[in-house]
Write a protein that holds these residues in place. Structure first.
Motif, PDB file in Angstrom:
ATOM      1  N   UNK A   1      14.337  -5.229 -18.033  1.00 43.46           N
ATOM      2  CA  UNK A   1      13.204  -5.748 -17.267  1.00 43.46           C
ATOM      3  C   UNK A   1      13.279  -5.325 -15.803  1.00 43.46           C
ATOM      4  N   UNK A   2      14.492  -5.292 -15.251  1.00 42.07           N
ATOM      5  CA  UNK A   2      14.677  -4.873 -13.857  1.00 42.07           C
ATOM      6  C   UNK A   2      14.311  -3.408 -13.672  1.00 42.07           C
ATOM      7  N   UNK A   3      14.689  -2.567 -14.636  1.00 43.05           N
ATOM      8  CA  UNK A   3      14.375  -1.140 -14.561  1.00 43.05           C
ATOM      9  C   UNK A   3      12.862  -0.926 -14.600  1.00 43.05           C
ATOM     10  N   UNK A   4      12.186  -1.633 -15.504  1.00 47.45           N
ATOM     11  CA  UNK A   4      10.733  -1.521 -15.602  1.00 47.45           C
ATOM     12  C   UNK A   4      10.070  -1.986 -14.302  1.00 47.45           C
ATOM     13  N   UNK A   5      10.572  -3.076 -13.740  1.00 48.34           N
ATOM     14  CA  UNK A   5      10.018  -3.603 -12.495  1.00 48.34           C
ATOM     15  C   UNK A   5      10.182  -2.605 -11.347  1.00 48.34           C
ATOM     16  N   UNK A   6      11.370  -2.030 -11.221  1.00 53.26           N
ATOM     17  CA  UNK A   6      11.618  -1.035 -10.170  1.00 53.26           C
ATOM     18  C   UNK A   6      10.742   0.199 -10.362  1.00 53.26           C
ATOM     19  N   UNK A   7      10.582   0.608 -11.619  1.00 53.57           N
ATOM     20  CA  UNK A   7       9.725   1.749 -11.946  1.00 53.57           C
ATOM     21  C   UNK A   7       8.301   1.506 -11.448  1.00 53.57           C
ATOM     22  N   UNK A   8       7.786   0.311 -11.698  1.00 53.22           N
ATOM     23  CA  UNK A   8       6.416  -0.011 -11.288  1.00 53.22           C
ATOM     24  C   UNK A   8       6.285  -0.147  -9.771  1.00 53.22           C
ATOM     25  N   UNK A   9       7.248  -0.788  -9.143  1.00 56.46           N
ATOM     26  CA  UNK A   9       7.187  -0.973  -7.692  1.00 56.46           C
ATOM     27  C   UNK A   9       7.354   0.348  -6.937  1.00 56.46           C
TER      28      UNK A   9
END
Length: 245
Positions: free
Chosen positions: A25-33
């Motif tokens: 979830x953290x990786x996906x969040x960083x990807x989007x941000x």
């Protein structure tokens, strides 16, 4: 290496909101941000390259699932046709990235973003696996890309939904659901889970028995669509206030 592509996984299944899940979830969040930064850096040439990369990635990732399923002999028309909402949006999003089709963007924003967020928070259909098994990797990559693509097109390319988008997608989603309901009757499938709750644990287990949970899903879907539209509703309201003053 073969154990990470096997049908039967001998390891511990993923733990909901455990270390592996939270890391994904953290990786996906960083990807989007990251798009908040790159939108100021990329020109039109770079944006086109990024769109093609995202399109190829999501197509290859989804195709790999079908190849894996065929290899293990579990591919069938009752479960593997691209008729579940996220499956439809995966292929549509690839086309949208290449063509910048706004009508498909509306679908990707409301249906892709809404559905994929639920899928990464509760990855029920791949819950028997854990990282780095192919099946759980494929699930998070597919839905992570769906979320990222919707945000990319909004933040970087400047697309945005409108109130008409909200209404249009909600109506067409219901029409599609009716069509799928009769298709399920014809081929003995359960696409969109309108023929019954899935066998694996999902959030649907918290709702009423069939068919009443379908009505509850309507309300939940409307609420999710509304929440996704709220940022633009607020933006439009602020713009009107500034214009009026």
């Amino acid at each position: 290496m073969g154990q990470y592509f096997s049908l039967i996984y001998a390891g511990e299944p993923i733990k909901l909101f455990g270390r592996e899940h939270l890391t994904a979830l953290a990786i996906i969040t960083l990807f989007c941000f990251s798009f908040l930064y790159f939108r100021k850096v990329w020109g039109e040439k770079e944006k086109k390259v990024v769109r093609w990369i995202l399109a190829v990635l999501i197509v290859v990732n989804e195709s790999a699932l079908h190849v894996w399923s065929v290899y293990w002999g579990i591919w069938n028309i009752q479960t593997m046709l691209p008729l579940h909402m996220c499956s439809v949006i995966i292929w549509a999003s690839a086309y949208m990235l290449v063509t910048k089709n706004y009508s498909i963007y509306e679908m990707v924003y409301f249906l892709g973003l809404g559905g994929a967020m639920q899928a990464v928070l509760t990855p029920a259909d791949a819950a028997a696996y854990n990282f780095p098994h192919f099946r759980i990797m494929q699930t998070f990559i597919a839905h992570g890309l769906l979320i990222g693509i919707a945000i990319y097109m909004t933040v970087v390319e400047g697309f945005r939904p409108t109130l008409q988008s909200f209404k249009r997608i909600f109506v067409w989603t219901n029409i599609y659901m009716v069509v799928i309901f009769f298709l399920n009757l014809a081929i003995g499938s359960n696409y969109l889970f309108v023929a019954g709750k899935p066998e694996f644990p999902t959030l649907l287990d918290m709702l009423a028995p069939w068919p009443w949970y379908i009505i509850e899903l309507e309300a939940i879907g409307f609420a999710i669509f509304f929440l996704l539209y709220v940022p633009f509703l607020i933006k439009d309201w602020k713009t009107k206030q500034v214009t009026a003053s």
